[in-house]
Design a protein around this motif. Structure first.
Motif, PDB file in Angstrom:
ATOM      1  N   LEU A   9       0.728  -1.138   0.141  1.00  0.00           N
ATOM      2  CA  LEU A   9       0.082   0.009  -0.026  1.00  0.00           C
ATOM      3  C   LEU A   9       0.951   1.119   0.234  1.00  0.00           C
ATOM      4  O   LEU A   9       0.598   2.240  -0.739  1.00  0.00           O
ATOM      5  CB  LEU A   9      -0.979   0.078   1.110  1.00  0.00           C
ATOM      6  CG  LEU A   9      -1.773   1.319   1.364  1.00  0.00           C
ATOM      7  CD1 LEU A   9      -2.693   1.381   0.113  1.00  0.00           C
ATOM      8  CD2 LEU A   9      -2.825   1.099   2.608  1.00  0.00           C
ATOM      9  N   GLN A  10       2.067   1.432   0.789  1.00  0.00           N
ATOM     10  CA  GLN A  10       2.915   2.538   0.760  1.00  0.00           C
ATOM     11  C   GLN A  10       3.658   2.660  -0.463  1.00  0.00           C
ATOM     12  O   GLN A  10       3.311   3.890  -0.846  1.00  0.00           O
ATOM     13  CB  GLN A  10       3.901   2.388   1.956  1.00  0.00           C
ATOM     14  CG  GLN A  10       4.949   3.642   1.806  1.00  0.00           C
ATOM     15  CD  GLN A  10       6.084   3.148   3.085  1.00  0.00           C
ATOM     16  OE1 GLN A  10       6.017   2.067   3.675  1.00  0.00           O
ATOM     17  NE2 GLN A  10       6.993   3.914   2.833  1.00  0.00           N
ATOM     18  N   GLU A  11       3.642   1.574  -1.272  1.00  0.00           N
ATOM     19  CA  GLU A  11       4.420   1.877  -2.457  1.00  0.00           C
ATOM     20  C   GLU A  11       3.279   2.289  -3.442  1.00  0.00           C
ATOM     21  O   GLU A  11       3.354   3.277  -4.202  1.00  0.00           O
ATOM     22  CB  GLU A  11       5.074   0.485  -3.238  1.00  0.00           C
ATOM     23  CG  GLU A  11       5.868   0.102  -2.133  1.00  0.00           C
ATOM     24  CD  GLU A  11       6.259  -1.538  -2.430  1.00  0.00           C
ATOM     25  OE1 GLU A  11       7.500  -1.645  -1.821  1.00  0.00           O
ATOM     26  OE2 GLU A  11       5.575  -2.057  -2.753  1.00  0.00           O
ATOM     27  N   ALA A  12       2.243   1.931  -3.333  1.00  0.00           N
ATOM     28  CA  ALA A  12       0.885   2.387  -4.226  1.00  0.00           C
ATOM     29  C   ALA A  12       0.568   3.583  -4.112  1.00  0.00           C
ATOM     30  O   ALA A  12       0.548   4.303  -5.103  1.00  0.00           O
ATOM     31  CB  ALA A  12      -0.328   1.244  -4.124  1.00  0.00           C
ATOM     32  N   LYS A  13       0.444   4.083  -2.862  1.00  0.00           N
ATOM     33  CA  LYS A  13       0.305   5.529  -2.491  1.00  0.00           C
ATOM     34  C   LYS A  13       1.533   6.361  -3.183  1.00  0.00           C
ATOM     35  O   LYS A  13       1.258   7.535  -3.827  1.00  0.00           O
ATOM     36  CB  LYS A  13       0.348   5.686  -1.076  1.00  0.00           C
ATOM     37  CG  LYS A  13      -1.013   5.165  -0.453  1.00  0.00           C
ATOM     38  CD  LYS A  13      -0.930   5.378   0.920  1.00  0.00           C
ATOM     39  CE  LYS A  13      -2.241   4.896   1.654  1.00  0.00           C
ATOM     40  NZ  LYS A  13      -2.149   5.371   3.132  1.00  0.00           N
ATOM     41  N   VAL A  33      -5.464   5.174 -10.930  1.00  0.00           N
ATOM     42  CA  VAL A  33      -5.676   3.848 -10.251  1.00  0.00           C
ATOM     43  C   VAL A  33      -4.450   2.855 -10.203  1.00  0.00           C
ATOM     44  O   VAL A  33      -3.881   2.792 -11.399  1.00  0.00           O
ATOM     45  CB  VAL A  33      -6.749   2.964 -11.005  1.00  0.00           C
ATOM     46  CG1 VAL A  33      -7.056   1.777 -10.173  1.00  0.00           C
ATOM     47  CG2 VAL A  33      -7.986   3.761 -10.936  1.00  0.00           C
ATOM     48  N   ILE A  34      -4.127   2.463  -8.985  1.00  0.00           N
ATOM     49  CA  ILE A  34      -2.886   1.621  -8.975  1.00  0.00           C
ATOM     50  C   ILE A  34      -3.566   0.200  -8.323  1.00  0.00           C
ATOM     51  O   ILE A  34      -4.262   0.227  -7.613  1.00  0.00           O
ATOM     52  CB  ILE A  34      -1.923   1.900  -7.767  1.00  0.00           C
ATOM     53  CG1 ILE A  34      -1.766   3.667  -8.064  1.00  0.00           C
ATOM     54  CG2 ILE A  34      -0.718   1.265  -7.686  1.00  0.00           C
ATOM     55  CD1 ILE A  34      -0.924   3.942  -9.274  1.00  0.00           C
ATOM     56  N   VAL A  35      -3.262  -0.943  -9.290  1.00  0.00           N
ATOM     57  CA  VAL A  35      -3.473  -1.970  -8.796  1.00  0.00           C
ATOM     58  C   VAL A  35      -2.351  -2.950  -8.382  1.00  0.00           C
ATOM     59  O   VAL A  35      -1.115  -2.491  -8.915  1.00  0.00           O
ATOM     60  CB  VAL A  35      -4.266  -2.974 -10.023  1.00  0.00           C
ATOM     61  CG1 VAL A  35      -5.662  -2.148 -10.394  1.00  0.00           C
ATOM     62  CG2 VAL A  35      -3.371  -3.055 -11.231  1.00  0.00           C
ATOM     63  N   ASP A  36      -2.530  -3.988  -7.559  1.00  0.00           N
ATOM     64  CA  ASP A  36      -1.414  -4.759  -7.279  1.00  0.00           C
ATOM     65  C   ASP A  36      -1.293  -5.851  -8.268  1.00  0.00           C
ATOM     66  O   ASP A  36      -2.044  -5.935  -9.271  1.00  0.00           O
ATOM     67  CB  ASP A  36      -1.482  -5.281  -5.679  1.00  0.00           C
ATOM     68  CG  ASP A  36      -2.601  -6.121  -5.465  1.00  0.00           C
ATOM     69  OD1 ASP A  36      -3.269  -6.427  -6.386  1.00  0.00           O
ATOM     70  OD2 ASP A  36      -2.814  -6.227  -4.300  1.00  0.00           O
ATOM     71  N   TYR A  40      -6.366  -6.007  -8.241  1.00  0.00           N
ATOM     72  CA  TYR A  40      -7.464  -5.297  -7.482  1.00  0.00           C
ATOM     73  C   TYR A  40      -6.780  -3.923  -7.216  1.00  0.00           C
ATOM     74  O   TYR A  40      -5.655  -3.795  -6.861  1.00  0.00           O
ATOM     75  CB  TYR A  40      -7.800  -6.087  -6.182  1.00  0.00           C
ATOM     76  CG  TYR A  40      -8.733  -7.285  -6.437  1.00  0.00           C
ATOM     77  CD1 TYR A  40     -10.096  -7.149  -6.549  1.00  0.00           C
ATOM     78  CD2 TYR A  40      -8.113  -8.694  -6.901  1.00  0.00           C
ATOM     79  CE1 TYR A  40     -11.010  -8.238  -7.007  1.00  0.00           C
ATOM     80  CE2 TYR A  40      -8.925  -9.801  -7.072  1.00  0.00           C
ATOM     81  CZ  TYR A  40     -10.132  -9.382  -7.115  1.00  0.00           C
ATOM     82  OH  TYR A  40     -11.290 -10.445  -7.624  1.00  0.00           O
ATOM     83  N   ALA A  41      -7.700  -3.055  -7.187  1.00  0.00           N
ATOM     84  CA  ALA A  41      -7.305  -1.669  -6.967  1.00  0.00           C
ATOM     85  C   ALA A  41      -6.662  -1.426  -5.265  1.00  0.00           C
ATOM     86  O   ALA A  41      -7.533  -1.887  -4.422  1.00  0.00           O
ATOM     87  CB  ALA A  41      -8.509  -0.550  -7.022  1.00  0.00           C
ATOM     88  N   GLN A  42      -5.680  -0.523  -5.319  1.00  0.00           N
ATOM     89  CA  GLN A  42      -5.088  -0.413  -3.898  1.00  0.00           C
ATOM     90  C   GLN A  42      -5.356   1.049  -3.783  1.00  0.00           C
ATOM     91  O   GLN A  42      -5.460   1.548  -2.515  1.00  0.00           O
ATOM     92  CB  GLN A  42      -3.565  -0.519  -4.151  1.00  0.00           C
ATOM     93  CG  GLN A  42      -3.043  -2.198  -3.819  1.00  0.00           C
ATOM     94  CD  GLN A  42      -1.902  -2.310  -3.718  1.00  0.00           C
ATOM     95  OE1 GLN A  42      -1.019  -2.102  -4.563  1.00  0.00           O
ATOM     96  NE2 GLN A  42      -1.331  -2.761  -2.575  1.00  0.00           N
ATOM     97  N   VAL A  43      -5.209   1.923  -4.965  1.00  0.00           N
ATOM     98  CA  VAL A  43      -5.623   3.261  -4.794  1.00  0.00           C
ATOM     99  C   VAL A  43      -6.147   3.651  -5.844  1.00  0.00           C
ATOM    100  O   VAL A  43      -5.954   3.474  -7.059  1.00  0.00           O
ATOM    101  CB  VAL A  43      -4.087   4.140  -4.627  1.00  0.00           C
ATOM    102  CG1 VAL A  43      -4.216   5.794  -4.819  1.00  0.00           C
ATOM    103  CG2 VAL A  43      -3.190   3.651  -3.502  1.00  0.00           C
ATOM    104  N   VAL A  44      -7.298   4.612  -5.595  1.00  0.00           N
ATOM    105  CA  VAL A  44      -8.056   5.394  -6.576  1.00  0.00           C
ATOM    106  C   VAL A  44      -8.252   6.644  -6.348  1.00  0.00           C
ATOM    107  O   VAL A  44      -8.553   7.011  -5.084  1.00  0.00           O
ATOM    108  CB  VAL A  44      -9.501   4.724  -6.854  1.00  0.00           C
ATOM    109  CG1 VAL A  44     -10.366   5.346  -7.695  1.00  0.00           C
ATOM    110  CG2 VAL A  44      -9.289   2.958  -6.943  1.00  0.00           C
ATOM    111  N   VAL A  45      -7.790   7.631  -7.234  1.00  0.00           N
ATOM    112  CA  VAL A  45      -7.936   9.085  -7.012  1.00  0.00           C
ATOM    113  C   VAL A  45      -8.390   9.672  -8.368  1.00  0.00           C
ATOM    114  O   VAL A  45      -8.134   9.317  -9.549  1.00  0.00           O
ATOM    115  CB  VAL A  45      -6.381   9.638  -6.973  1.00  0.00           C
ATOM    116  CG1 VAL A  45      -6.396  11.076  -7.036  1.00  0.00           C
ATOM    117  CG2 VAL A  45      -5.639   9.101  -5.784  1.00  0.00           C
TER     118      VAL A  45
END
Length: 139
Positions: A9-13, A33-36, A40-45
């Motif tokens: 999560l920290q890396e996705a942010k 959108v960042i997915v792993d 699946y989505a980790q960050v959506v802005v």
């Protein structure tokens, strides 16, 4: 048994923040959108002023890049050349999704939507480049 590496999560942010900065530099409002590696989505802005439907587009691009292991432009090129059967695939063949590789393994992807597709891709590539510099480029 297989081991799958994935963005934390920290890396996705951090990746998302780099994309926001790149979009700001270009003066465009986009969804990010960042997915792993599981897609699946980790960050959506969705930046203020970004088109409403861009959030779904960004997710679709990120998922396509993570599942396919290639930028979404890879899937768009055959379509643009007339291979319309590409439309039957459950992917989004529109530039702006880019996988994130660390040590040769796809650990996730970023999808950008809301600007012209070539700018979406530019933002994604810039964010990944910035991210890999800060975390050590292990491509």
């Amino acid at each position: 048994m297989l081991t799958r590496h994935s963005l934390a999560l920290q890396e996705a942010k951090a990746l998302s923040a780099a994309a926001e900065q790149a979009a700001g530099t270009l003066g465009v409002q986009v969804s990010i959108v960042i997915v792993d590696s599981t897609t699946y989505a980790q960050v959506v802005v969705r930046m203020d002023g970004a088109p409403l439907m861009s959030a779904q587009g960004a997710f679709d691009k990120a998922r396509t890049a993570a599942e396919g292991g290639h930028p979404t432009s890879f899937f768009e090129k055959p379509l643009n050349a007339g291979r319309y059967s590409m439309l039957k695939l459950p992917h989004t063949p529109i530039e702006g999704g880019v996988p994130v590789f660390v040590s040769g393994e796809c650990v996730g992807a970023i999808g950008i939507a809301g600007a012209p597709p070539h700018l979406d891709a530019q933002i994604a590539e810039s964010a990944i480049e910035s991210f890999l510099k800060s975390y050590g480029d292990n491509r």
